[in-house]
Design a protein around this motif. Structure first.
Motif, PDB file in Angstrom:
ATOM      1  N   ASP A  81      39.070  32.488  22.678  1.00 13.55           N
ATOM      2  CA  ASP A  81      39.478  31.163  23.152  1.00 13.55           C
ATOM      3  C   ASP A  81      38.924  30.861  24.546  1.00 13.55           C
ATOM      4  OD1 ASP A  81      40.977  32.865  24.675  1.00 13.55           O
ATOM      5  OD2 ASP A  81      42.926  32.146  23.999  1.00 13.55           O
ATOM      6  N   PRO A 114      44.541  24.673  23.050  1.00 15.51           N
ATOM      7  CA  PRO A 114      45.624  24.834  22.057  1.00 15.51           C
ATOM      8  C   PRO A 114      46.925  24.191  22.549  1.00 15.51           C
ATOM      9  CG  PRO A 114      45.377  26.839  23.309  1.00 15.51           C
ATOM     10  CD  PRO A 114      44.341  25.888  23.844  1.00 15.51           C
ATOM     11  N   ARG A 124      40.183  25.934  19.869  1.00 15.09           N
ATOM     12  CA  ARG A 124      40.514  27.208  20.515  1.00 15.09           C
ATOM     13  C   ARG A 124      40.674  27.045  22.027  1.00 15.09           C
ATOM     14  NH1 ARG A 124      38.953  31.883  17.633  1.00 15.09           N
ATOM     15  NH2 ARG A 124      39.846  31.725  15.533  1.00 15.09           N
ATOM     16  N   TYR A 150      34.223  31.995  16.572  1.00 15.67           N
ATOM     17  CA  TYR A 150      35.398  31.171  16.873  1.00 15.67           C
ATOM     18  C   TYR A 150      36.274  30.908  15.644  1.00 15.67           C
ATOM     19  CZ  TYR A 150      33.781  30.263  21.614  1.00 15.67           C
ATOM     20  OH  TYR A 150      33.411  30.411  22.931  1.00 15.67           O
TER      21      TYR A 150
END
Length: 690
Positions: free
Chosen positions: A65, A286, A283, A52
């Motif tokens: 994500d 967002p 992630r 990540y």
């Protein structure tokens, strides 16, 4: 139980569709292909702690994500014996699983075929979920889905939205929706054994650990299972009440948390667990990407931004005094709602379903109600619609989360089938701009038109002709005009000069948003109607309770004057198909099939009190809303044909019934003379109208 969906049929369908999907390998690839290729590379080449965090030295935007369980799915695809063998034998090139910058990541033909094959194989989950869901709908309740299991199954697995999104555009939506369908299947099976509900909760928790898009369904699962699974019905004296069970809550919570948090544990075991969780959350959510996607999803915020642009256009052109203009400068363009406000709007939008779910879950404890499963599917549809219409930075593909579950209800009622057609018309049309190349124009139009035509034909085979209303025909005419503008007029008149490049997308989003707003309202009416129907069935004056407790005979003409309108609609629908599975929930267990059909014939007879002059205005109005005279006549004929086939069973019931009144005795005498069931019933009623 009637017709069922054979596993062999599902297997043959999968193999046939897999062959057809393989023909789509050379079609358009979106940047989502690059995304998933990069995810396979990083899960293959990097340690788990970097999954990540990595962005190939800042040279790629295709970072991971999705939640951890999907990351492990990608790792399973890139780290297995088959993939290794393909690499060793040259069937797959090393660059396909290499960490590459965005300016040098062109895939080879071998890489494309490999990735396309993974999507096709992942559809096994979609087929399995569809099979379980259709099978579960057939096992419980009044079995209305039984009469069309193959149609329901085919409408799910052949949906053109999934073909365009997964097998052309490139994603794994079918697999995720298959997990959702499996979860729904287990919840529906919970009407017969509540242990299935634990499996449904575990499956949904695993789905959340794969894709956080389904988070908008979590409140529904929580409220429904809290009320239905964590309360126990107990009888005290003559009353039945529900009591909260701490033990059941503990078990449900342990199962759910284990399935959801399990995939996060490997990341929590890294040297910096706090940093890992913070990066994963960053992630997954967002918020810096903005309220809407570059291609506006057809929801409330698309209409909001459209109105903002219209207001801005007129604001610039209009001769407004300076003082007022200064005041309006802060309001036009419209301010973008912050994520917190959007979240509040979404929670408010979910409230009706949560309220209804609490009531339905509680009622099914005190009085077993197999239609609770049908309600839960409808509630999933409404919550999915709410998430699509009110969510933050929603993608156009999210509409499939409403379309696919709704397919399970298409065989239940004509109204639901009509709602399904409208939702598909707008929802699938909104996906067409994703395939923007001229090479895919004919393919996407043919997929949309052919599937919509086939779906309408199949549903009319179930519910009768005339399923489309004038409104629906206007909808298809409008969408045809939008398509012509988007694919013909705009490229010819505007594209050469580079003007209004965004206009086709905006037109598609706005038109579809208006239609989906109406569909959103229909989904609310659907869950409210199902709840109201169940309230009518268990309240005072229910005809089946009168039969059970007062001893009134089912064929007595006075009975239907107190029949609930929703029950009459269900009975009339059963008469049109001749299918005992279409009869209302609860009545079958109380009355038995023979009495059912005697009542059906009475409902469809010329002596129906709701068609006589002494019928109340309310009854006449209800009848007028439901059926036109021509439709009633067609349904009456179809119902009587089915009843004639059951004449012997009906006669046996009359023969075995105790305490027969004059009407029944006269009916028996007339049948012995050779009169048909219809004629004998009519003659007996003429002599005994009371």
């Amino acid at each position: 139980m009637g017709a069922t969906l054979a596993p062999a049929f599902a297997l043959r369908t999968f193999l046939l569709l897999a062959a057809l999907k393989w023909l789509l390998v050379p079609t358009y690839l979106s940047t989502d292909f690059d995304v998933h290729r990069n995810w396979l590379a990083l899960t293959s080449k990097l340690p788990l702690a970097d999954w990540y965090f990595d962005n190939v030295g800042g040279t790629t935007v295709h970072t991971l994500d999705y939640p951890p369980l999907f990351a492990f799915f990608e790792a399973a695809l890139s780290n297995n014996h088959v993939t290794t063998s393909l690499l060793e034998n040259g069937w797959l090139d090393e660059r396909c699983l290499a960490l590459l910058p965005d300016d040098d990541n062109a895939p080879s033909e071998r890489c494309i075929r490999f990735h396309r094959a993974t999507v096709i194989l992942s559809d096994v989950v979609l087929f399995l979920g569809a099979y379980l869901a259709v099978h579960s709908m057939a096992l419980v309740g009044d079995k209305r889905c039984v009469r069309a299991p193959q149609m329901t199954f085919l409408l799910i697995v052949t949906n053109p939205g999934l073909i365009m999104l997964d097998h052309i555009h490139f994603q794994y939506n079918g697999m995720l929706l298959g997990v959702l369908l499996a979860s729904i299947a287990f919840i529906v099976r919970g009407q017969t054994d509540q242990r299935w509900e634990l499996l449904g909760a575990a499956t949904f928790a695993s789905l959340l650990a794969m894709k956080h898009l389904y988070l908008m369904l979590a409140p529904l699962y929580f409220v429904y299972l809290l009320r239905r699974h964590c309360f126990v019905a107990k009888t005290i004296g003559n009353e039945t009440a529900a009591f909260f069970s701490v033990g059941r809550l503990a078990v449900l919570g342990a199962v759910t948390l284990a399935c959801f948090l399990g995939p996060f544990i490997p990341f929590l075991m890294q040297s910096d667990p706090t940093g890992q969780m913070q990066q994963i959350m960053k992630r997954l959510f967002p918020f810096g990407r903005g309220l809407v996607h570059d291609y506006w999803a057809a929801n409330v915020w698309a209409l909001y931004l459209f109105n903002s642009r219209v207001a801005t256009f007129f604001y610039r052109k209009a001769p407004i005094p300076g003082g007022i203009r200064v005041l309006l400068d802060s309001l036009i363009p419209f301010p973008e709602p912050p994520p917190s406000l959007v979240a509040i709007c979404l929670l408010v939008g979910l409230c009706p379903a949560l309220f209804f779910a609490w009531k339905m879950g509680g009622r099914s404890l005190v009085k077993p109600d197999y239609s609770c499963g049908e309600f839960f599917v409808a509630a999933v549809v409404f919550c999915s619609m709410s998430g699509f219409m009110l969510g933050y930075h929603v993608h156009e593909k999210a509409i499939m989360t409403a379309i696919i579950p709704l397919t399970l209800l298409t065989a239940t009622h004509a109204t639901t089938a009509r709602f399904y057609i409208r939702l598909c018309a707008f929802g699938l049309f909104g996906l067409l701009p994703l395939l923007f190349r001229p090479e895919e124009l004919l393919l996407k139009v043919m997929l949309y038109v052919a599937w919509m035509s086939g779906a309408i034909y199949a549903l009319e085979r179930v519910h009768g002709h005339g399923l489309l209303q004038p409104y629906d025909k206007i909808v298809f005419a409008v969408l045809t005009c939008v398509l012509a503008f988007m694919e013909v007029i705009h490229p010819m008149l505007f594209m050469p000069s580079g003007r209004m490049e965004f206009l086709p997308l905006m037109a598609t989003s706005v038109i579809c948003a208006v239609g989906l707003m109406l569909s959103w309202g229909e989904s609310l009416i659907l869950i409210g109607g199902l709840l109201g129907q169940e309230e009518a069935k268990i309240g005072e004056g229910c005809w089946y309770e009168e039969v059970e407790h007062s001893g009134d005979n089912i064929v007595s003409p006075k009975m239907t004057t107190r029949t609930d309108a929703s029950w009459i609609r269900s009975l009339e629908n059963a008469a049109s198909t001749g299918n005992v599975g279409d009869l209302p929930t609860g009545a079958r267990d109380v009355l038995g099939e023979a009495k059912y059909f005697e009542f059906l014939e009475f409902i469809n007879s010329e002596n129906n009190p709701m068609e006589r002059e002494e019928a109340t205005e309310e009854e006449k109005e209800a009848m007028g809303r439901r059926r036109s005279p021509s439709e009633m006549d067609a349904r009456r004929k179809a119902g009587l044909e089915a009843l004639r086939a059951l004449g012997e069973e009906s006669e046996k019931w009359l023969h075995d019934s105790s305490g027969m009144d004059g009407f029944q005795k006269r009916y028996k005498e007339l049948r012995k003379t050779g009169l048909s069931t219809k004629d004998a019933m009519a003659a007996a009623r003429a002599e005994h109208p009371e």
